[in-house]
Design an enzyme around this catalytic site. Structure first.
Site, short mmCIF file in Angstrom:
data_model
loop_
_atom_site.label_atom_id
_atom_site.label_comp_id
_atom_site.label_asym_id
_atom_site.label_seq_id
_atom_site.Cartn_x
_atom_site.Cartn_y
_atom_site.Cartn_z
N GLN B 165 -10.66 13.15 -28.33
CA GLN B 165 -9.48 13.81 -28.31
C GLN B 165 -8.62 13.57 -29.55
O GLN B 165 -7.88 14.57 -30.16
CB GLN B 165 -8.65 13.53 -27.13
CG GLN B 165 -9.07 14.36 -25.82
CD GLN B 165 -8.10 14.96 -25.10
OE1 GLN B 165 -6.91 14.08 -24.54
NE2 GLN B 165 -8.10 16.10 -24.19
N ASP B 192 -19.76 17.81 -55.28
CA ASP B 192 -20.63 18.82 -54.16
C ASP B 192 -20.11 20.37 -54.36
O ASP B 192 -20.36 20.54 -55.79
CB ASP B 192 -19.89 18.23 -52.86
CG ASP B 192 -20.73 18.48 -51.80
OD1 ASP B 192 -20.89 19.68 -51.40
OD2 ASP B 192 -21.11 17.74 -51.26
N ASP B 201 -4.93 20.93 -44.42
CA ASP B 201 -4.94 19.39 -44.56
C ASP B 201 -5.19 18.83 -45.87
O ASP B 201 -5.29 17.64 -46.10
CB ASP B 201 -6.06 19.02 -43.50
CG ASP B 201 -5.87 19.28 -42.03
OD1 ASP B 201 -4.86 19.69 -41.53
OD2 ASP B 201 -6.86 18.90 -41.05
N HIS B 224 -19.82 22.87 -47.61
CA HIS B 224 -20.27 21.72 -47.64
C HIS B 224 -19.45 20.62 -48.26
O HIS B 224 -19.18 19.80 -47.72
CB HIS B 224 -21.55 21.60 -48.39
CG HIS B 224 -22.41 20.72 -48.37
ND1 HIS B 224 -22.54 19.41 -49.19
CD2 HIS B 224 -23.59 20.29 -47.51
CE1 HIS B 224 -23.33 18.37 -48.66
NE2 HIS B 224 -24.01 19.00 -47.67
N ASN B 322 -32.46 14.52 -45.56
CA ASN B 322 -32.61 14.66 -44.29
C ASN B 322 -34.03 15.45 -43.94
O ASN B 322 -34.35 16.20 -43.16
CB ASN B 322 -31.66 15.95 -43.99
CG ASN B 322 -30.16 15.59 -44.21
OD1 ASN B 322 -29.97 14.53 -43.84
ND2 ASN B 322 -29.62 16.57 -44.35
N SER B 394 -25.58 14.08 -45.27
CA SER B 394 -24.41 14.54 -46.22
C SER B 394 -23.19 14.09 -45.47
O SER B 394 -22.34 13.92 -45.96
CB SER B 394 -24.54 15.97 -46.17
OG SER B 394 -25.26 16.46 -47.27
#
Lengths: 82, 445
Positions: B165, B192, B201, B224, B322, B394
């Site tokens: 939360q 990136d 933000d 990304h 990955n 990532s």
């Protein structure tokens, strides 16, 4: 002999002695490298060269490394794993 | 790196007890001390045998409540220390008597086991948890470290149940929610797919931005890069909770080296790295890489560049990749994370276990995993002003970048090597193999 090279140009990245960057890059150009980007402060550059000339580049005085360029490909944006 | 010789007593050889001196301890076979397990019901027989046959140093007895002077006693070169309740004696023995001690231990029925001190060298692997106190005494006492790690142990035991939360699970796992540090004014470069410069933000947090992709602006058409940047430096009070950014006052250098489809070349990445260093980045965070074969050597050009970056005070971190499908299949750490001077980041899930996709330390010479961070179900910023949940090494990597910003804020004069050492020594040890998680779970100072 190398002038008649028919091998395809490939991407390379190189590290050279940063203290004589301009001279080494000039020597690389004369050896067949087409420079596409350079970072003089850090002594790195990228370019293209006929594949059979890669070893020649590595032998030039002041060249510290030559690596074949590789592409980075992220998964598609909608893939849950990035 | 070993300490020089110090005063030697009659019994003691040089003992190197610095917590970070793993290399020195691994080179040393015996230091003159033995840890001996006695039959608890018959301790005196064992001690007498050791005294008469191996000439051990006089024995000081320590009981459970008398812990204050133990460290001093253990350091003393002319004293053996008996822990009566445990039936364990740590003995000092002259080098020429070691053989006698071992044969006595084998012969004497009241001696259960005797191990040379090199077996005690397991300690330095634990001791690095305390090392950050050497660097940041103002921010972090040893007690605090112990407390944090206790909480992390609880988290590890509780498994994948997190209350998200107020804070994302990742920020809780790395203890960023307990840190007073914010990374204020530390410059972190994220190379990136660019950034959503209009995200509420992130707007105002971007110190500089540049695109190294021909024909494309720095605006993130992929998502990304925006996700990574949010994890590094999302604000203390996002417009929609929970908090997800590690270093909420760090300054972002957004370098676009991958196009909106997520592709880029080594040349673009080198250009972005040079830009970031010129902009004063303390960290370059790269959630990108290209797969390598088992046994393949790291790219020398990246290694040279990373070395020169470190000389200039910039740490380079990179996603491990990955490509694995655990447990059956583990792929090696991608390039350029596989360079010795680049830190490779593995991904953990909410149970703090290695994610199935996270690459491992298959290759030597830089191909190791250096540290592990939250990399599954990570919530962060998305282009368009919202948020999205993604997984991958990532998403683990920018958590590490954020913590490096906190470390750099705490010690502005630290070299890149100092920052890396603090980062790795502050990690929380995990029980998983080092080849999968390196030093362990990332921890905020």
């Amino acid at each position: 002999m190398s002038e008649s090279s028919r091998s395809e140009p490939v991407g390379v990245i190189l590290a050279v002695d940063p203290d004589r960057f301009a001279d080494v890059v000039e020597a690389l150009r004369q050896a067949g490298l087409t420079v596409t980007g350079e970072q003089p402060v850090l002594g790195t550059l990228s370019g293209t060269v006929a594949e059979d000339r890669i070893l020649v580049l590595g032998a030039i005085d002041g060249v510290e490394s030559v690596d074949r360029e590789r592409a980075v490909r992220l998964p598609p944006p909608d893939s849950p794993i990035q | 790196m070993a300490n020089g010789p110090t005063d030697k007593g009659a019994f003691g050889d040089k003992r190197d007890r610095r917590p970070n001196s793993l290399g020195a301890s691994q080179r040393t076979e015996y230091t003159g001390r033995y840890v001996i397990l006695l039959d608890r019901g018959n301790q005196e027989s064992g001690l007498n045998a050791l005294r008469s046959n191996a000439g051990i140093a006089p024995v000081e007895r320590v009981r459970g409540t008398e812990t204050e002077n133990v460290a001093e006693l253990l350091e003393h070169p002319d004293v053996s220390v008996l822990f009566e309740e445990l039936g364990v004696v740590v003995v000092e023995v002259r080098p020429e008597q070691r053989y006698a001690l071992v044969t006595t231990a084998e012969r004497e029925p009241s001696i259960i086991a005797a191990e040379p001190e090199r077996m005690v060298y397991a300690l330095p692997i634990i001791a690095p948890q305390q090392a950050p106190a050497e660097f940041f005494p103002a921010y972090r006492s040893d007690e605090e470290v112990v407390m944090r790690h206790s909480i992390a142990e609880v988290a590890a035991a509780n498994g994948p149940v997190w209350d998200e939360q107020a804070w994302t699970w990742g920020l809780q796992a790395i203890r960023a929610n307990l840190s007073r540090l914010t990374g204020r004014d530390v410059r972190i470069a994220v190379l990136d797919t660019g950034v959503d410069t209009g995200h509420p933000d992130l707007a105002g947090r971007i110190e500089a931005a540049a695109s190294f992709v021909p024909g494309q602006a720095v605006q993130d058409g992929n998502g990304h890069g925006t996700h990574c940047i949010g994890t590094v430096a999302g604000p203390a009070h996002p417009h929609q909770g929970p908090r997800y950014g590690v270093a909420c006052e760090a300054r972002i250098l957004a370098g676009k080296v991958l196009n909106n489809a997520g592709s880029g070349t080594d040349g673009q990445i080198l250009a972005g790295m040079a830009w970031a260093i010129a902009q004063g980045a303390r960290v370059i965070s790269m959630s990108l890489g290209a797969p390598v074969q088992p046994g393949e050597l790291f790219p020398q050009t990246y290694e040279k560049l990373a070395q020169r970056a470190i000389e200039r005070g910039t740490v380079i971190i990179c996603a491990a990749g990955n490509d694995s499908n655990r447990p059956q299949h583990i792929e090696p750490v991608s390039r350029p994370a596989n360079c010795p001077s680049v830190l490779a980041v593995a991904a953990l899930d909410k149970a703090l276990t290695t994610t199935f996709f996270s690459n491992g330390g298959i290759n030597g010479q830089g191909g190791e995993i250096n540290i592990a961070a939250p990399g599954r179900d990570v919530r962060s910023t998305a282009p368009g002003g919202g948020y999205q949940i993604l997984s991958g090494t990532s998403t683990a990597t920018p958590h590490v970048a954020g913590v490096l910003a906190l470390l750099a804020q705490a010690n502005p004069n630290a070299s890149a090597a100092d920052l890396m050492a603090s980062l790795l020594s502050g990690a929380f040890l995990l029980t998983q193999p080092v080849m999968d998680v390196g030093s362990g779970l990332l921890q905020a100072p």
